[in-house]
Design an enzyme around this catalytic site. Structure first.
Site, PDB file in Angstrom:
ATOM      1  N   SER A   1       1.598  -1.274   2.652  1.00  0.00           N
ATOM      2  CA  SER A   1       0.165  -1.464   2.535  1.00  0.00           C
ATOM      3  C   SER A   1      -0.274  -2.572   3.512  1.00  0.00           C
ATOM      4  CB  SER A   1      -0.210  -1.770   1.080  1.00  0.00           C
ATOM      5  OG  SER A   1      -1.586  -1.592   0.866  1.00  0.00           O
TER       6      SER A   1
ATOM      7  N   ASP B   1       0.775  11.725  -3.412  1.00  0.00           N
ATOM      8  CA  ASP B   1      -0.360  11.613  -4.327  1.00  0.00           C
ATOM      9  C   ASP B   1      -1.063  10.277  -4.167  1.00  0.00           C
ATOM     10  OD1 ASP B   1      -0.609  13.914  -6.543  1.00  0.00           O
ATOM     11  OD2 ASP B   1       1.465  13.732  -5.884  1.00  0.00           O
TER      12      ASP B   1
ATOM     13  N   HIS C   1       0.865   5.247  -4.373  1.00  0.00           N
ATOM     14  CA  HIS C   1       0.769   4.223  -3.330  1.00  0.00           C
ATOM     15  C   HIS C   1       2.021   3.355  -3.223  1.00  0.00           C
ATOM     16  CE1 HIS C   1      -1.203   1.635  -0.505  1.00  0.00           C
ATOM     17  NE2 HIS C   1      -1.246   0.589  -1.308  1.00  0.00           N
TER      18      HIS C   1
END
Length: 266
Positions: free
Chosen positions: A93, A216, A245
């Protein structure tokens, strides 16, 4: 408690194993416990290291310095002080942004490879960029929530992060890690990270790169992560079918296999 003084901030880190150094970089407002399975299992074959940014996890909660460029400068100081060379950076991230910012500031000398996990070239929905996941209205709402109900924001982030509701153990881990960043730190870095744009940097990434996405994903689309792989020369792309995530926690065995294979082939 292991720590290093980096640019005036005391940064907490954990390190295990021997061999090629793999440095794990967390996401925004999170901490290194998101890499617990990697630190444990990959240390059988590699030197695994994870670093909490200033203001995050168990690092010092400094009042200033909460920008992606400063986190990259802190990373440079950390690598220099630990005498780490030929490292593989694994940025999840926002950690991917920190890695790209590092390359933009310092180049790729000493960087052996890069793994970018579930990140778009920019989090922001610019007029000429369709893959951003935030705009000024959404960002304003997030920053207001940070100041009015900090823990509700943490709880909401947990709900949006995983494909399936996490176990009680994982939920406690995530809540504890994310809640360690105080609201002033959260406000500063959430704004700074949200408006960063690395579209012009990615074509200059000249080290082997693995780009990973959860099938997803709720924070951004798979297409947004594939766009990163398209912009980096000769990047590999891997999709984790059972992840949202956080493939590091949702599919740790599969993620560790992918990273181990990538590093072993460098």
């Amino acid at each position: 408690m292991p720590d290093e003084q980096c640019n005036g901030a005391t940064l907490y880190f954990e390190e295990r194993g021997e061999g090629t150094p793999i440095v794990f970089l967390p996401g925004v407002t999170t901490g290194i416990r998101f890499f617990t399975p990697q630190l444990a299992d990959l240390s059988d074959d590699f030197r695994t290291i994870a670093l909490d940014y200033r203001g995050h996890g168990r690092s010092e909660k400094t009042e200033t310095g909460h920008t992606v460029p400063q986190y990259a400068r802190d990373l440079r100081a950390f690598l220099d002080q630990r005498e780490l060379d030929d490292v593989v950076l694994v940025g999840w991230s926002m950690g991917a942004l920190v890695a790209w910012e590092y390359i933009d500031q310092f180049g790729t000398d000493g960087i052996h490879g890069l793994v970018a996990v579930d990140m778009s070239a920019s989090p922001f929905q610019w007029d000429d960029f369709e893959h951003g996941n935030t705009d000024f209205d959404r960002l304003t709402q997030t920053l207001e929530l940070v100041q009015t109900d900090h823990l509700a924001l943490v709880d909401g982030l947990i709900q949006q992060t995983f494909k399936e509701p996490p176990s009680k153990e994982v939920r406690r881990l995530v809540f504890d890690e994310v809640s360690r960043s105080p609201p002033p730190v959260k406000s500063a870095i959430l704004f700074d990270y949200a408006v960063r744009d690395y579209r012009t940097v990615l074509p200059d990434v000249n080290v082997p790169t693995l780009v990973c996405a959860g099938a997803d994903e709720t924070w951004r689309t798979v297409a947004a992560v594939e766009d990163v792989a398209d912009r980096i020369p000769n990047a590999e792309f891997e999709l984790f079918e059972e992840s949202g995530h956080v493939p590091t926690l949702e599919e740790p065995d599969e993620f560790n296999r992918a990273v181990a294979t990538f590093v072993a082939e460098l």
